[in-house]
Design an enzyme around this catalytic site. Structure first.
Site, PDB file in Angstrom:
ATOM      1  N   LYS A  89      -1.480  28.679 -17.199  1.00 14.17           N
ATOM      2  CA  LYS A  89      -1.519  28.163 -15.807  1.00 14.17           C
ATOM      3  C   LYS A  89      -1.132  26.695 -15.797  1.00 14.17           C
ATOM      4  O   LYS A  89      -0.259  26.281 -15.022  1.00 14.17           O
ATOM      5  CB  LYS A  89      -2.923  28.310 -15.244  1.00 14.17           C
ATOM      6  CG  LYS A  89      -3.182  27.514 -13.966  1.00 14.17           C
ATOM      7  CD  LYS A  89      -4.547  27.701 -13.397  1.00 14.17           C
ATOM      8  CE  LYS A  89      -5.577  26.783 -13.940  1.00 14.17           C
ATOM      9  NZ  LYS A  89      -5.566  25.426 -13.367  1.00 14.17           N
ATOM     10  N   ASN A  90      -1.781  25.888 -16.637  1.00 14.03           N
ATOM     11  CA  ASN A  90      -1.601  24.446 -16.537  1.00 14.03           C
ATOM     12  C   ASN A  90      -0.231  23.984 -17.020  1.00 14.03           C
ATOM     13  O   ASN A  90       0.358  23.063 -16.435  1.00 14.03           O
ATOM     14  CB  ASN A  90      -2.740  23.727 -17.253  1.00 14.03           C
ATOM     15  CG  ASN A  90      -4.061  23.968 -16.520  1.00 14.03           C
ATOM     16  OD1 ASN A  90      -4.065  24.422 -15.374  1.00 14.03           O
ATOM     17  ND2 ASN A  90      -5.164  23.711 -17.184  1.00 14.03           N
ATOM     18  N   ARG A 143      -4.418  21.030  -6.227  1.00 12.40           N
ATOM     19  CA  ARG A 143      -4.145  19.614  -6.404  1.00 12.40           C
ATOM     20  C   ARG A 143      -2.895  19.356  -7.260  1.00 12.40           C
ATOM     21  O   ARG A 143      -2.222  18.339  -7.085  1.00 12.40           O
ATOM     22  CB  ARG A 143      -5.326  18.875  -6.979  1.00 12.40           C
ATOM     23  CG  ARG A 143      -5.772  19.405  -8.328  1.00 12.40           C
ATOM     24  CD  ARG A 143      -6.936  18.609  -8.892  1.00 12.40           C
ATOM     25  NE  ARG A 143      -6.451  17.359  -9.479  1.00 12.40           N
ATOM     26  CZ  ARG A 143      -6.614  16.178  -8.919  1.00 12.40           C
ATOM     27  NH1 ARG A 143      -7.234  16.074  -7.776  1.00 12.40           N
ATOM     28  NH2 ARG A 143      -6.139  15.097  -9.475  1.00 12.40           N
ATOM     29  N   CYS A 160     -12.821  18.097  -5.886  1.00 13.40           N
ATOM     30  CA  CYS A 160     -13.222  19.508  -5.961  1.00 13.40           C
ATOM     31  C   CYS A 160     -14.623  19.527  -6.575  1.00 13.40           C
ATOM     32  O   CYS A 160     -15.244  18.496  -6.771  1.00 13.40           O
ATOM     33  CB  CYS A 160     -12.232  20.315  -6.789  1.00 13.40           C
ATOM     34  SG  CYS A 160     -12.344  19.935  -8.526  1.00 13.40           S
ATOM     35  N   ARG A 172     -11.659  13.430  -8.744  1.00 16.67           N
ATOM     36  CA  ARG A 172     -10.274  13.689  -9.155  1.00 16.67           C
ATOM     37  C   ARG A 172      -9.252  12.837  -8.392  1.00 16.67           C
ATOM     38  O   ARG A 172      -8.372  13.328  -7.708  1.00 16.67           O
ATOM     39  CB  ARG A 172      -9.973  15.182  -9.044  1.00 16.67           C
ATOM     40  CG  ARG A 172     -10.998  15.986  -9.839  1.00 16.67           C
ATOM     41  CD  ARG A 172     -10.679  17.415  -9.999  1.00 16.67           C
ATOM     42  NE  ARG A 172      -9.575  17.609 -10.937  1.00 16.67           N
ATOM     43  CZ  ARG A 172      -9.076  18.828 -11.183  1.00 16.67           C
ATOM     44  NH1 ARG A 172      -9.547  19.863 -10.532  1.00 16.67           N
ATOM     45  NH2 ARG A 172      -8.088  18.974 -12.039  1.00 16.67           N
ATOM     46  N   PRO A 173      -9.400  11.530  -8.478  1.00 14.40           N
ATOM     47  CA  PRO A 173      -8.435  10.641  -7.809  1.00 14.40           C
ATOM     48  C   PRO A 173      -7.048  10.739  -8.450  1.00 14.40           C
ATOM     49  O   PRO A 173      -6.882  11.363  -9.501  1.00 14.40           O
ATOM     50  CB  PRO A 173      -9.042   9.258  -8.030  1.00 14.40           C
ATOM     51  CG  PRO A 173      -9.900   9.400  -9.231  1.00 14.40           C
ATOM     52  CD  PRO A 173     -10.419  10.805  -9.226  1.00 14.40           C
ATOM     53  N   ASP A 199      -5.134   7.764  -8.766  1.00 14.43           N
ATOM     54  CA  ASP A 199      -4.737   6.350  -8.875  1.00 14.43           C
ATOM     55  C   ASP A 199      -3.802   6.086 -10.051  1.00 14.43           C
ATOM     56  O   ASP A 199      -2.868   5.282  -9.942  1.00 14.43           O
ATOM     57  CB  ASP A 199      -5.966   5.450  -8.946  1.00 14.43           C
ATOM     58  CG  ASP A 199      -6.993   5.919  -9.976  1.00 14.43           C
ATOM     59  OD1 ASP A 199      -7.059   7.139 -10.231  1.00 14.43           O
ATOM     60  OD2 ASP A 199      -7.709   5.077 -10.522  1.00 14.43           O
ATOM     61  N   ASP A 235     -11.957  22.616 -20.072  1.00  7.85           N
ATOM     62  CA  ASP A 235     -11.894  23.882 -19.335  1.00  7.85           C
ATOM     63  C   ASP A 235     -12.619  25.011 -20.056  1.00  7.85           C
ATOM     64  O   ASP A 235     -12.906  26.039 -19.462  1.00  7.85           O
ATOM     65  CB  ASP A 235     -10.430  24.284 -19.086  1.00  7.85           C
ATOM     66  CG  ASP A 235      -9.744  23.283 -18.193  1.00  7.85           C
ATOM     67  OD1 ASP A 235      -8.507  23.226 -18.210  1.00  7.85           O
ATOM     68  OD2 ASP A 235     -10.450  22.526 -17.497  1.00  7.85           O
ATOM     69  N   VAL A 284     -14.927  14.387 -19.655  1.00  7.60           N
ATOM     70  CA  VAL A 284     -13.725  14.325 -18.804  1.00  7.60           C
ATOM     71  C   VAL A 284     -14.076  14.261 -17.324  1.00  7.60           C
ATOM     72  O   VAL A 284     -13.519  13.473 -16.564  1.00  7.60           O
ATOM     73  CB  VAL A 284     -12.803  15.534 -19.082  1.00  7.60           C
ATOM     74  CG1 VAL A 284     -11.605  15.542 -18.143  1.00  7.60           C
ATOM     75  CG2 VAL A 284     -12.333  15.516 -20.538  1.00  7.60           C
ATOM     76  N   ARG A 287      -7.279  32.201  -9.153  1.00  3.27           N
ATOM     77  CA  ARG A 287      -6.433  31.005  -9.234  1.00  3.27           C
ATOM     78  C   ARG A 287      -5.868  30.832 -10.640  1.00  3.27           C
ATOM     79  O   ARG A 287      -4.794  30.271 -10.817  1.00  3.27           O
ATOM     80  CB  ARG A 287      -7.240  29.758  -8.866  1.00  3.27           C
ATOM     81  CG  ARG A 287      -7.675  29.691  -7.433  1.00  3.27           C
ATOM     82  CD  ARG A 287      -8.238  28.343  -7.074  1.00  3.27           C
ATOM     83  NE  ARG A 287      -7.311  27.267  -7.440  1.00  3.27           N
ATOM     84  CZ  ARG A 287      -7.501  25.993  -7.098  1.00  3.27           C
ATOM     85  NH1 ARG A 287      -8.570  25.635  -6.404  1.00  3.27           N
ATOM     86  NH2 ARG A 287      -6.628  25.061  -7.429  1.00  3.27           N
TER      87      ARG A 287
HETATM   88  C1  EPZ Z   1      -5.553  19.069 -15.715  1.00  3.47           C
HETATM   89  O1  EPZ Z   1      -6.103  18.520 -14.538  1.00  3.47           O
HETATM   90  C2  EPZ Z   1      -5.863  20.543 -15.641  1.00  3.47           C
HETATM   91  N1  EPZ Z   1      -5.237  21.102 -14.450  1.00  3.47           N
HETATM   92  C3  EPZ Z   1      -7.370  20.751 -15.583  1.00  3.47           C
HETATM   93  O2  EPZ Z   1      -7.605  22.156 -15.597  1.00  3.47           O
HETATM   94  C4  EPZ Z   1      -7.991  20.128 -16.819  1.00  3.47           C
HETATM   95  O3  EPZ Z   1      -9.395  20.237 -16.743  1.00  3.47           O
HETATM   96  C5  EPZ Z   1      -7.602  18.642 -16.909  1.00  3.47           C
HETATM   97  O4  EPZ Z   1      -6.157  18.518 -16.891  1.00  3.47           O
HETATM   98  C6  EPZ Z   1      -8.110  17.986 -18.172  1.00  3.47           C
HETATM   99  O5  EPZ Z   1      -7.631  18.670 -19.273  1.00  3.47           O
HETATM  100  C7  EPZ Z   1      -3.902  21.320 -14.464  1.00  3.47           C
HETATM  101  O6  EPZ Z   1      -3.222  21.045 -15.438  1.00  3.47           O
HETATM  102  C8  EPZ Z   1      -3.315  21.925 -13.232  1.00  3.47           C
HETATM  103  P1  EPZ Z   1      -6.782  14.798 -15.553  1.00  3.47           P
HETATM  104  P2  EPZ Z   1      -5.772  16.990 -14.127  1.00  3.47           P
HETATM  105  O7  EPZ Z   1      -5.827  14.010 -14.737  1.00  3.47           O
HETATM  106  O8  EPZ Z   1      -4.429  16.628 -14.608  1.00  3.47           O
HETATM  107  C9  EPZ Z   1      -9.524  11.280 -13.966  1.00  3.47           C
HETATM  108  C10 EPZ Z   1      -8.521  24.194 -14.909  1.00  3.47           C
HETATM  109  O9  EPZ Z   1      -9.675  24.674 -14.848  1.00  3.47           O
HETATM  110  N2  EPZ Z   1      -8.329  10.783 -13.275  1.00  3.47           N
HETATM  111  O10 EPZ Z   1      -6.543  14.947 -17.014  1.00  3.47           O
HETATM  112  O11 EPZ Z   1      -6.056  16.821 -12.675  1.00  3.47           O
HETATM  113  C11 EPZ Z   1     -10.023  12.579 -13.367  1.00  3.47           C
HETATM  114  O12 EPZ Z   1     -10.857  12.322 -12.265  1.00  3.47           O
HETATM  115  C12 EPZ Z   1      -8.262  22.767 -14.465  1.00  3.47           C
HETATM  116  O13 EPZ Z   1      -7.520  24.798 -15.339  1.00  3.47           O
HETATM  117  C13 EPZ Z   1      -8.398   9.574 -12.587  1.00  3.47           C
HETATM  118  O14 EPZ Z   1      -9.445   8.936 -12.541  1.00  3.47           O
HETATM  119  O15 EPZ Z   1      -6.886  16.240 -14.961  1.00  3.47           O
HETATM  120  C14 EPZ Z   1     -10.767  13.208 -14.519  1.00  3.47           C
HETATM  121  O16 EPZ Z   1     -12.083  12.678 -14.570  1.00  3.47           O
HETATM  122  C15 EPZ Z   1      -9.533  22.064 -14.039  1.00  3.47           C
HETATM  123  N3  EPZ Z   1      -7.292   9.127 -11.952  1.00  3.47           N
HETATM  124  C16 EPZ Z   1      -9.978  12.737 -15.737  1.00  3.47           C
HETATM  125  O17 EPZ Z   1      -9.174  11.623 -15.303  1.00  3.47           O
HETATM  126  C17 EPZ Z   1      -6.107   9.816 -11.980  1.00  3.47           C
HETATM  127  O18 EPZ Z   1      -5.109   9.345 -11.399  1.00  3.47           O
HETATM  128  C18 EPZ Z   1      -9.038  13.781 -16.309  1.00  3.47           C
HETATM  129  O19 EPZ Z   1      -8.238  14.242 -15.275  1.00  3.47           O
HETATM  130  C19 EPZ Z   1      -6.052  11.043 -12.686  1.00  3.47           C
HETATM  131  C20 EPZ Z   1      -7.171  11.497 -13.327  1.00  3.47           C
END
Ligand code: EPZ
Length: 432
Positions: free
Chosen positions: A22-23, A94, A118, A123-124, A126, A309, A331, A401
């Protein structure tokens, strides 16, 4: 509300074939906006609602999408007709926010709704926005939308991610592929999903180096072309079925499991008493007869750490592991909502700050429970496979999903599990 009913007690045995990741698929689909010439054909695309949402978003932008079969899709982004992605689509999923960079790189302007938070965290985005600004985009955020402009196109920049965000890494890598000059992304995510997205970009004619390490370098090119690409098997689905084998005392062959993608989970499964053996085509996971599960400690962290995950599914397993286990989540800020539901099934589990402390119990008992996100719902189904009696799991729209035919795959290896549509009489559906 659709529900899954399961009656525990059956050892799962046989073979499960993994679907596409998926990811990885979602990052790759966003990048299919980039080629102005040629079509991109993706195979082994999972048939899940998040992919449908992403395809809907791409079509809204003017991408021509064709399904040749349920797991093969061809996309033509030659002439986009819009540079706006509406809130209705972004709020559903997202990851579709990552169309922003490719639209901006192609057309010099974009208007994309901000994704909401969510159940697992705020999940900002920034890091995404800061990276695009570093590449020369003018960004304003108002009324819940990001307005981005880069009239002279994006330019190479040096970017540092405060946290190795998977989404920010793949999003900025895609945007940088058409930027003028060289972009470096430091403290980049190292997940296999990043490696997959980079492999697709390079096949399209991009010049990405270092994907899978903390430092990625992208040398921008003038244009990209459509290609063929096969999506890797889903490493989180692999982990989910590996836990299904261990929690039921079963023996599953997980076809498609890739060792370097799934080893962090395999190692923890072995610490908990399971046997994991890889071959060229997958992995065999079993709890050897007579062996019981034993407690261990887990820290969910960025790759190559234990994947966040897999944190909820693994917690379900540890509820039955003799001794006291501790799972730490580094995370997300609130990925333990499912704990209360496991406690309703008899688990001895509580959270303390960003850790779950789990004292193993001899058995779980079936109960009505509900998941609040994709992996939480999967964890509750897994617990139900081992619990005495019937478990009714709500929230299965989340499952759809990210897991292709989750119920069907479990039934095929012996699970007593049924999906019940609204209003059906569940009791007839689940044999004792
Ligand atoms: C991806 O989400 C995956 N989703 C998530 O899988 C997975 O848990 C996550 O990576 C971590 O491995 C997809 O790939 C579609 P992050 P992503 O940006 O990219 C913070 C599932 O169940 N952050 O790595 O959105 C954020 O809040 C899903 O398959 C910021 O602060 O995750 C989090 O605490 C759930 N600012 C941390 O970083 C930003 O601009 C990691 O988020 C971006 C992220």
């Amino acid at each position: 509300m659709q529900k899954i009913y399961t009656v525990g007690g059956r050892r799962l045995t046989g073979e499960v074939r993994l679907s596409g990741s998926k990811n990885a698929a979602l990052a790759i689909l966003a990048a299919t906006l980039l080629p102005e010439h040629g079509r991109t054909t993706l195979t082994n695309v999972p048939r899940i609602s998040d992919v449908e949402t992403m395809l809907e978003t791409l079509q809204h932008l003017g991408v021509r999408v064709q399904h040749s079969d349920s797991n093969t899709v061809t996309l033509d982004a030659g002439t986009l007709t819009s540079h706006e992605a509406p809130y209705e689509l972004i709020k559903k999923m997202r990851a579709s926010f990552s169309v922003l960079g490719p639209i901006l790189a192609r057309y010099g302007q974009a208007r994309v709704a901000l994704p909401g938070g969510c159940d697992i965290g705020a999940r900002p985005v920034d890091y995404h926005l800061k990276g695009l600004e570093r590449m020369g985009a003018q960004i304003t955020v108002e009324h819940g939308f990001v307005h981005a402009a880069a009239k002279e196109g994006l330019r190479g920049a040096s970017i540092y991610l405060d946290f190795p965000s998977v989404g920010a890494t793949t999003h900025l890598m895609a945007a940088a592929a058409l930027a003028d000059g060289i972009t470096t992304i430091a403290n980049a995510a190292e997940e296999p999903d990043v490696v997959a997205a980079a492999a697709l970009l390079n096949r399209m004619g991009a010049r990405v180096r270092g994907a899978g390490t903390k430092e990625i370098l992208i040398e921008g090119v003038r244009s990209l072309r459509g290609v063929e690409y096969a999506v890797d098997p889903d490493r989180i689905e692999a982990g989910t079925f590996a836990v299904a084998a261990a929690i039921t005392g079963g023996d599953l062959y997980i076809r498609g499991a890739i060792k370097e993608h799934t080893e962090p989970v395999a190692r923890k499964l072995m610490e908990a008493g399971a046997d994991v053996r890889y071959d060229d085509d997958g992995a065999r996971v079993r709890l050897p007869p007579g062996r019981s599960l034993k407690a261990t400690t887990v820290e969910a962290s960025p790759h190559p750490g234990f994947p966040t995950d897999m944190q909820p599914p693994f917690a379900a397993l540890l509820t039955l592991a003799a001794g006291t286990s501790v799972i730490t989540e580094t995370v997300y800020e609130r990925r333990f909502r499912y704990i209360d539901e496991l406690a309703r099934m008899g688990a001895d589990i509580k959270t303390k700050a960003n850790a779950a402390i789990i004292v193993g119990v001899p058995r779980l008992t079936g109960a009505p429970v509900a998941g609040s996100d994709l992996r939480a719902t999967a964890a509750l189904v897994l617990a139900g496979l081992a619990a005495e009696g019937q478990t009714e799991v709500g929230g299965i729209k989340y499952l759809d999903r990210g897991y292709e035919d989750f119920c069907g795959k479990l039934q095929a290896v012996g699970a007593n599990v049924r999906r019940v549509e609204d209003g059906d009489k569940a009791t007839e559906k689940v044999a004792a």
